[in-house]
Write an enzyme that holds these catalytic residues in place. Structure first.
Site, PDB file in Angstrom:
ATOM      1  N   ASP A 211       0.853  29.116  -1.103  1.00  0.00           N
ATOM      2  CA  ASP A 211       0.750  29.130   0.271  1.00  0.00           C
ATOM      3  C   ASP A 211       0.617  27.532   0.562  1.00  0.00           C
ATOM      4  OD1 ASP A 211       0.842  29.501   3.044  1.00  0.00           O
ATOM      5  OD2 ASP A 211      -0.620  31.139   2.801  1.00  0.00           O
TER       6      ASP A 211
HETATM    7  C1  BGC Z   1       0.973  30.593   5.867  1.00  0.00           C
HETATM    8  C2  BGC Z   1       2.009  31.096   5.308  1.00  0.00           C
HETATM    9  C3  BGC Z   1       3.182  30.389   5.940  1.00  0.00           C
HETATM   10  C4  BGC Z   1       3.128  28.822   5.598  1.00  0.00           C
HETATM   11  C5  BGC Z   1       4.311  27.860   6.059  1.00  0.00           C
HETATM   12  C6  BGC Z   1       0.741  28.990   5.816  1.00  0.00           C
HETATM   13  O1  BGC Z   1      -0.310  28.474   6.595  1.00  0.00           O
HETATM   14  O2  BGC Z   1      -0.282  31.403   5.313  1.00  0.00           O
HETATM   15  O3  BGC Z   1       2.293  32.342   5.844  1.00  0.00           O
HETATM   16  O4  BGC Z   1       4.600  30.679   5.102  1.00  0.00           O
HETATM   17  O5  BGC Z   1       1.927  28.392   6.197  1.00  0.00           O
HETATM   18  O6  BGC Z   1       4.208  27.738   7.328  1.00  0.00           O
END
Ligand code: BGC
Length: 759
Positions: free
Chosen positions: A228
């Protein structure tokens, strides 16, 4: 097919280290001299959020269809429709140059308070896993990768970057992992995104058991694991744990850390090569799909509307819906004109257009007069004048439609809700309007349960319209006017009160830890176990027609675990309107050595029926439908014995029950050891055989000492001696009379154990 292995060999250490860290927030590093393409990824999950400038994280994105959020999608229980949404998402990703879409999210709705519940499907792992698999299959059928997230146990936003989710093994295997497992095994997502949080003391990004042993080795995941955004703490440890790609980039210090670690031997070059191989495989695969063709804005908007209409749930209807051409309609509530259709955070889509419920109602209303009253302000302040206005409009109308949306910032990534409540003004508004207008319908926009006890008895109908995507306005009008017969059902329980919810006393944790103390018992599993009343049960949803279930049957009353069993039921539309029914199959285990939920969803089907029409629904239940995770054996176990197959219209509306007997073909090694109790020795088939002679001897001695009867010395110390013996380790029981024994207790038990374990 490219020879990935050769390319890996040709790459320098520096190129490899660069490939496993993002080049920008959204792209991987290309290697021009070897023809390695850049891979472009974007959020996800219910639309494509591609930013113009690849170096920005949160900027407004290129317009794309905002489809309904997962909360609504799950309530469709319609795998085919979900697949079609996946196809449409892929068409948009291809049009705007995205190779991997960051979604779906299949974390369990452990509590209705989780800020990101709109991105998640259900409190039930089976439903979430099946629908997520369909979405992934749809996306990937268009040559675009999916990223299944957030792996794992990311069930709250509170301290999401660091919280340690403390989850016992069985709960993890039976509740928090199966949706991932099903989606990985069935749909083979190109990528899996690890969660920010820790799981049992280890960051998910550095969790070898999770990423390598379970995901890659046990489930056979062949894509790459992406972090993530910002989830990696120790890059080298993460690589060793199985985390292939770190995002976002650029991160020169991370790249250098990888290079240094290979030089010092801290990181095996083969581990890096494996991560490189995985990233290359997907980057090349994504590059095979042609990009740039326009997507069909109209068709996708229409699909978004169709999905929205199938996922809205008619919670209550005392007969006022569908509307019978009312001549004066009081439309009340900001959300009627300014629809609240998506949540906050990384999933936020810049929609191609937005349908307002008010406009859609107007086009369905024929010559009727529609008034609009704002009803409540955008935030949480109280304005009595808005209520007064709405009451006046409602009083002179034939029907009042109140559109109530939680304030938009309430449901967002990054933080959780603190309560289940609508705003004080919204509650006062509903009460005031329904007091003067008995024909009041409340239309709700939220992504997880809200409290309704304060007002629900006073209103005629409630439609849960969720965060419904950009085309939801039309869907609401279609349902209210009966153009569409509602067919959604809840994918989560709606409790009466927050205090009733399963995780209430453990959520959101303290001192950096959240203990999943309710274990397996989340959602309906909890309310079933407690025999606790709820506002609306899991699987509930009304229709404008009625359905009868008959002729429930199984392929065989007795079956082997390896064969499974097939269950069928006839469903008839007994009303006057065409409609769709969602048939739910739950399994109840009559006896088990372990605690089991009262029932668990193991199959479902959505059938469309004309008035008077009957269709047979047939569903296959395999070994896993009956199995539980045995932490001692570290495997799924289905015990021989009797089960009931429950066929329901909701978790609280079981229409038929069919008993079946499972025959086990599993041979499990005995788990007897030095601390096993007398009861465990007797209940273990192997153990009983070898222990039986000694047990008889013990019984005879007891007979002598106490004169017989299993309540023998009750008078002496007020104890049921037999009860005590049964629950005490055999080693200890023998130890109490060691002077009478030919050998020390440990030696005697050791000999029995040798016989049992064959060594
Ligand atoms: C989120 C993800 C997301 C990623 C990219 C993160 O903060 O938890 O779900 O895909 O950011 O935006």
């Amino acid at each position: 097919m490219r020879d990935i292995a050769t390319i890996v060999q040709q790459m320098t250490l520096e190129e490899k280290a660069a490939l496993v860290t993002g080049a920008t927030p959204w792209t991987t590093t290309p290697v021009a001299r070897l023809g390695v393409p850049e891979l472009f990824v974007s959020d996800g999950p219910h639309g494509v959020r591609r930013v113009e400038d690849v170096n920005t994280l949160g900027a407004q994105s290129i317009p794309a269809t905002c489809f309904p959020t997962a909360a609504l999608l799950a309530a469709t229980w319609n795998a085919d429709l979900v697949y079609r949404m996946g196809q449409a998402l892929a068409s948009e990703a291809n049009a705007i140059g995205v190779g991997v879409l960051l979604g779906p999210g299949v974390n369990m709705k452990r509590t209705p308070l989780c800020g990101r519940n709109f991105e998640y499907f259900s409190e039930d792992p089976y439903l979430a896993g099946e629908l997520a698999a369909s979405l992934i299959e749809g996306i990937q059928s268009g040559g675009v990768g999916a990223s299944l997230k957030h792996f794992a146990a990311n069930n709250q936003e509170h301290q999401r970057f660091s919280i340690d989710a403390v989850v016992d093994e069985r709960t993890l295997r039976e509740i928090y992992l199966p949706a991932f497992e099903r989606a990985v095994k069935r749909a083979k997502p190109w990528t899996v995104m690890c969660a920010y949080n820790k799981l049992n003391g280890e960051y998910c990004s550095e969790h070898y058991t999770l990423l390598t042993e379970i995901l890659k080795q046990e489930w056979g995941f062949e894509g790459f694991v992406v972090s993530d955004w910002g989830a990696v703490h120790d890059r080298v440890k993460a690589l060793r744990a199985g985390l292939d790609l770190e995002m976002p980039g650029p991160k020169p210090r991370r790249t250098q850390a990888v290079i240094d670690a290979v030089h010092t031997g801290e990181l095996d070059a083969a581990v890096l090569d494996e991560a490189v191989r995985r990233v290359l495989t997907i980057a090349f695969r994504a590059a095979e799909t042609p990009k740039g063709a326009a997507f069909d804005v109209e068709a996708n908007h229409a699909l978004a509307r169709q999905i929205a209409a199938e996922g809205m749930v008619l919670l209550k209807n005392d007969g006022i819906l569908p509307l019978q051409n009312p001549q004066r309609v009081a439309v009340i509530g900001r959300a009627a004109k300014y629809p609240h259709f998506q949540g906050g955070g990384s999933s936020h889509i810049n929609p191609t257009r937005v349908d307002s419920p008010f406009d859609a109602l107007q086009s369905r209303a024929g010559g009727a007069t529609l008034t609009y009253s704002e009803g409540y302000p955008a935030g949480e302040e109280f304005q009595q004048s808005l209520i007064d206005e709405a009451v006046t409009a409602a009083r002179s109308a034939n029907v009042a439609l109140i559109f109530v949306a939680l304030p938009s910032y309430k449901e967002s990534e990054g933080y959780d809700r603190t309560d289940l409540d609508l705003t004080a003004q919204q509650v006062a508004l509903i009460k005031a309007v329904s007091a003067v207008q008995p024909h009041t319908v409340v239309i709700l926009h939220n992504s997880s349960a809200v409290a309704m006890t304060a007002w629900i008895d006073g209103v005629g109908a409630v439609l849960e319209a969720w965060l419904m995507g950009q085309a939801g306005g039309g869907a609401v009008a279609d349902i209210l006017y009966g153009v569409t017969n509602p067919s959604g059902k809840l994918a989560e329980t709606f409790p009466l009160h927050l205090e009733d919810t399963p995780a209430f006393i453990n959520f959101p944790g303290e001192n950096g830890q959240v203990r999943y103390g309710e274990g397996l018992f989340i959602g309906y599993r909890y309310y079933d176990a407690k025999r606790a009343p709820v506002l609306f049960p899991f699987g509930h949803g009304l229709s404008y027609t009625t359905f009868a279930y008959s002729n429930a049957r199984v392929s065989a009353p007795t079956f082997r675990d390896v064969d499974g069993v097939t269950v069928s039921v006839d469903v008839t539309n007994t009303g006057a309107m065409a409609g769709k029914e969602i048939v739910q199959i739950y399994v109840h285990d009559r006896h088990c050595q372990f605690a089991r939920p009262e029932k668990e969803l193991k199959g479902f089907a959505k059938v469309e029926l004309q008035p008077g029409e009957t269709k047979t629904v047939t569903l296959a239940l395999d070994f896993r439908a009956f199995a539980f995770w045995h932490p001692g054996h570290k495997q799924w176990v289905a015990e021989a014995g009797e089960f009931d197959i429950l066929i329901g219209a909701s978790a609280a509306d079981i229409r038929a029950s069919v008993p079946v007997t499972l025959q086990s073909t599993q041979t499990l090694p005995s788990l007897l050891n030095y601390t096993s109790t007398v009861r465990e020795w007797l209940e273990d088939p192997h153990g009983r055989t070898v222990f039986e002679p000694l047990f008889q001897q013990m019984m005879a001695q007891m007979q002598q000492a106490f004169g017989g009867g299993d309540r023998s010395n009750e008078d002496d110390i007020g104890m049921n001696m037999m009860g005590f013996i049964m629950e005490t380790p055999l080693t200890s029981i023998l130890g109490f009379q060691e002077a009478l024994l030919p050998a020390p207790a440990e030696v005697i038990v050791g000999e029995l154990l040798r016989q049992v374990h064959g060594r």
